[in-house]
Design a protein around this motif. Structure first.
Motif, PDB file in Angstrom:
ATOM      1  N   VAL A 111     -15.186 -30.165  28.421  1.00 43.20           N
ATOM      2  CA  VAL A 111     -13.813 -31.242  28.867  1.00 43.20           C
ATOM      3  C   VAL A 111     -14.234 -32.519  28.882  1.00 43.20           C
ATOM      4  N   SER A 112     -13.680 -33.537  28.870  1.00 42.91           N
ATOM      5  CA  SER A 112     -13.980 -34.612  28.979  1.00 42.91           C
ATOM      6  C   SER A 112     -12.640 -35.759  28.466  1.00 42.91           C
ATOM      7  N   LYS A 113     -11.939 -36.519  28.659  1.00 43.84           N
ATOM      8  CA  LYS A 113     -11.196 -37.771  28.628  1.00 43.84           C
ATOM      9  C   LYS A 113     -10.366 -37.507  27.562  1.00 43.84           C
ATOM     10  N   ASP A 114     -11.120 -38.062  26.378  1.00 43.23           N
ATOM     11  CA  ASP A 114     -10.621 -38.442  25.391  1.00 43.23           C
ATOM     12  C   ASP A 114     -11.385 -36.443  24.887  1.00 43.23           C
ATOM     13  N   VAL A 115     -11.393 -35.765  24.571  1.00 45.34           N
ATOM     14  CA  VAL A 115     -12.214 -34.679  23.755  1.00 45.34           C
ATOM     15  C   VAL A 115     -12.138 -33.256  24.655  1.00 45.34           C
ATOM     16  N   VAL A 116     -11.986 -32.246  23.593  1.00 41.71           N
ATOM     17  CA  VAL A 116     -11.796 -30.725  24.259  1.00 41.71           C
ATOM     18  C   VAL A 116     -12.202 -30.454  23.495  1.00 41.71           C
ATOM     19  N   GLU A 117     -13.044 -29.156  23.734  1.00 43.62           N
ATOM     20  CA  GLU A 117     -14.245 -28.509  22.603  1.00 43.62           C
ATOM     21  C   GLU A 117     -13.490 -27.526  22.765  1.00 43.62           C
ATOM     22  N   VAL A 118     -13.006 -26.550  21.053  1.00 47.12           N
ATOM     23  CA  VAL A 118     -12.597 -25.333  21.686  1.00 47.12           C
ATOM     24  C   VAL A 118     -13.395 -24.643  20.217  1.00 47.12           C
ATOM     25  N   ILE A 119     -13.561 -23.175  21.131  1.00 47.33           N
ATOM     26  CA  ILE A 119     -14.338 -22.509  19.984  1.00 47.33           C
ATOM     27  C   ILE A 119     -13.648 -21.160  19.835  1.00 47.33           C
ATOM     28  N   SER A 120     -13.301 -20.612  18.694  1.00 44.50           N
ATOM     29  CA  SER A 120     -12.519 -19.801  18.540  1.00 44.50           C
ATOM     30  C   SER A 120     -13.134 -18.311  19.010  1.00 44.50           C
ATOM     31  N   GLN A 121     -12.326 -17.651  19.538  1.00 45.62           N
ATOM     32  CA  GLN A 121     -13.636 -16.334  20.087  1.00 45.62           C
ATOM     33  C   GLN A 121     -13.194 -15.416  19.110  1.00 45.62           C
ATOM     34  N   GLN A 122     -12.614 -15.297  18.026  1.00 44.39           N
ATOM     35  CA  GLN A 122     -12.531 -14.395  17.170  1.00 44.39           C
ATOM     36  C   GLN A 122     -12.732 -15.447  16.056  1.00 44.39           C
ATOM     37  N   GLN A 123     -13.332 -14.187  15.510  1.00 49.22           N
ATOM     38  CA  GLN A 123     -14.081 -15.001  14.123  1.00 49.22           C
ATOM     39  C   GLN A 123     -14.287 -13.777  13.396  1.00 49.22           C
ATOM     40  N   ASN A 124     -13.136 -13.455  12.171  1.00 48.66           N
ATOM     41  CA  ASN A 124     -13.069 -12.768  11.398  1.00 48.66           C
ATOM     42  C   ASN A 124     -14.171 -13.479  10.100  1.00 48.66           C
ATOM     43  N   HIS A 125     -15.465 -11.983   9.699  1.00 47.10           N
ATOM     44  CA  HIS A 125     -15.974 -12.509   8.141  1.00 47.10           C
ATOM     45  C   HIS A 125     -15.697 -11.880   7.278  1.00 47.10           C
ATOM     46  N   SER A 126     -15.747 -11.889   6.356  1.00 50.24           N
ATOM     47  CA  SER A 126     -15.784 -10.822   4.957  1.00 50.24           C
ATOM     48  C   SER A 126     -16.527 -11.427   3.999  1.00 50.24           C
ATOM     49  N   LEU A 127     -16.628 -10.791   3.310  1.00 46.53           N
ATOM     50  CA  LEU A 127     -17.358 -11.012   1.702  1.00 46.53           C
ATOM     51  C   LEU A 127     -16.995 -10.665   0.160  1.00 46.53           C
ATOM     52  N   ASN A 128     -17.309 -11.883  -0.102  1.00 40.22           N
ATOM     53  CA  ASN A 128     -16.634 -11.241  -1.217  1.00 40.22           C
ATOM     54  C   ASN A 128     -17.831 -11.280  -1.793  1.00 40.22           C
ATOM     55  N   VAL A 129     -17.545 -10.564  -3.353  1.00 36.12           N
ATOM     56  CA  VAL A 129     -19.405 -10.283  -4.277  1.00 36.12           C
ATOM     57  C   VAL A 129     -18.388 -10.524  -5.871  1.00 36.12           C
ATOM     58  N   LYS A 130     -19.885 -11.627  -6.257  1.00 34.53           N
ATOM     59  CA  LYS A 130     -19.720 -11.311  -7.752  1.00 34.53           C
ATOM     60  C   LYS A 130     -20.380 -11.622  -8.609  1.00 34.53           C
ATOM     61  N   HIS A 131     -20.648 -10.429  -9.799  1.00 37.72           N
ATOM     62  CA  HIS A 131     -22.283 -10.233 -10.297  1.00 37.72           C
ATOM     63  C   HIS A 131     -21.449 -10.728 -11.881  1.00 37.72           C
ATOM     64  N   HIS A 132     -22.417 -10.671 -12.363  1.00 38.45           N
ATOM     65  CA  HIS A 132     -22.680 -10.969 -13.907  1.00 38.45           C
ATOM     66  C   HIS A 132     -23.761 -10.746 -14.223  1.00 38.45           C
ATOM     67  N   VAL A 133     -23.993  -9.400 -15.254  1.00 33.48           N
ATOM     68  CA  VAL A 133     -25.193  -8.767 -15.753  1.00 33.48           C
ATOM     69  C   VAL A 133     -25.055  -9.516 -17.203  1.00 33.48           C
ATOM     70  N   ARG A 134     -27.120  -9.936 -17.008  1.00 32.36           N
ATOM     71  CA  ARG A 134     -27.384 -10.046 -18.688  1.00 32.36           C
ATOM     72  C   ARG A 134     -28.707  -9.628 -18.659  1.00 32.36           C
ATOM     73  N   GLU A 135     -28.780  -8.761 -19.890  1.00 31.85           N
ATOM     74  CA  GLU A 135     -29.686  -8.218 -20.091  1.00 31.85           C
ATOM     75  C   GLU A 135     -30.492  -7.335 -18.927  1.00 31.85           C
ATOM     76  N   GLN A 136     -31.276  -7.460 -18.440  1.00 28.52           N
ATOM     77  CA  GLN A 136     -31.881  -7.106 -17.609  1.00 28.52           C
ATOM     78  C   GLN A 136     -31.887  -7.449 -15.780  1.00 28.52           C
ATOM     79  N   ASP A 137     -30.999  -8.809 -16.290  1.00 33.05           N
ATOM     80  CA  ASP A 137     -31.277  -9.469 -15.175  1.00 33.05           C
ATOM     81  C   ASP A 137     -29.710  -9.306 -14.271  1.00 33.05           C
TER      82      ASP A 137
END
Length: 143
Positions: free
Chosen positions: A39-65
Motif C-alpha cells: 500500500v502506498s499513497k498512489d498505488v495499491v498492488e493487488v494479487i488474486s488469491q484464486q488462479q484457475n489454470h487451464s491447459l489446452n493442447v493442439k497437436h499435428h502428426v506429420r510422418e513420424q513426428d
C-alpha cells in the motif's frame, strides 16, 4: 444550417444514451477474493488469491513426428529447480506411460515415433516438479 445542427445534436444525444451501463442478469456476477500486498499513497498492488489454470493442447502428426502446442493462460515457463512459485513451471512429456522429457516452452516436437498407436500425455508441473493437476492425454497414430 440550423436544421443540420439540430439533427446532429439529436443523433449525439441518442448515441450517448445508448452506451451507458446495460443491466446484467441476476446471478452472473463473479467475485474473486483479493489480497492487498503493498500500500502506498498512489498505488495499491493487488494479487488474486484464486488462479484457475487451464491447459489446452493442439497437436499435428506429420510422418513420424508430432508437433505439440500447449496454451496455459497466466503461466510462465521456467527451468526446473528453484522455489515453488504459483504460475511458473514446465511440462513433462510422457509417451506410452514413460517419461520422455521435460519441456520449458509451450510448443515443441516429438520426433521419430515408431509406427502404430501411441498414448501421449503432457503434465504441467511447478518448478519443484509437483503437479498442478493439469494433464492431457490423447492417442496419436503413426502410419
Amino acid at each position: 444550417m440550423m436544421m443540420r445542427l439540430v439533427v446532429f445534436c439529436l443523433m449525439f444525444i441518442v448515441l450517448v444514451g445508448c452506451v451507458g451501463d446495460k443491466p446484467r442478469p441476476k446471478g452472473t456476477v463473479e467475485t474473486i477474493p483479493l489480497q492487498i500486498t503493498n500500500v502506498s499513497k498512489d498505488v495499491v498492488e493487488v494479487i488474486s488469491q484464486q488462479q484457475n489454470h487451464s491447459l489446452n493442447v493442439k497437436h499435428h502428426v506429420r510422418e513420424q513426428d508430432v508437433y505439440i502446442e500447449c496454451f496455459i493462460p497466466n503461466f510462465f515457463f521456467k527451468e526446473k529447480g528453484g522455489s515453488k512459485v504459483n504460475g511458473e513451471g514446465h511440462i513433462i512429456v510422457y509417451i506410452d506411460g514413460k517419461k520422455v522429457n521435460d519441456m520449458y516452452t509451450a510448443a515443441f516436437m516429438v520426433k521419430g515415433l515408431d509406427k502404430g498407436i501411441h498414448e501421449m500425455t503432457v503434465e504441467v508441473v511447478h518448478n519443484d516438479s509437483t503437479s498442478y493437476n493439469l494433464k492431457k492425454t490423447w492417442d496419436v497414430t503413426i502410419q
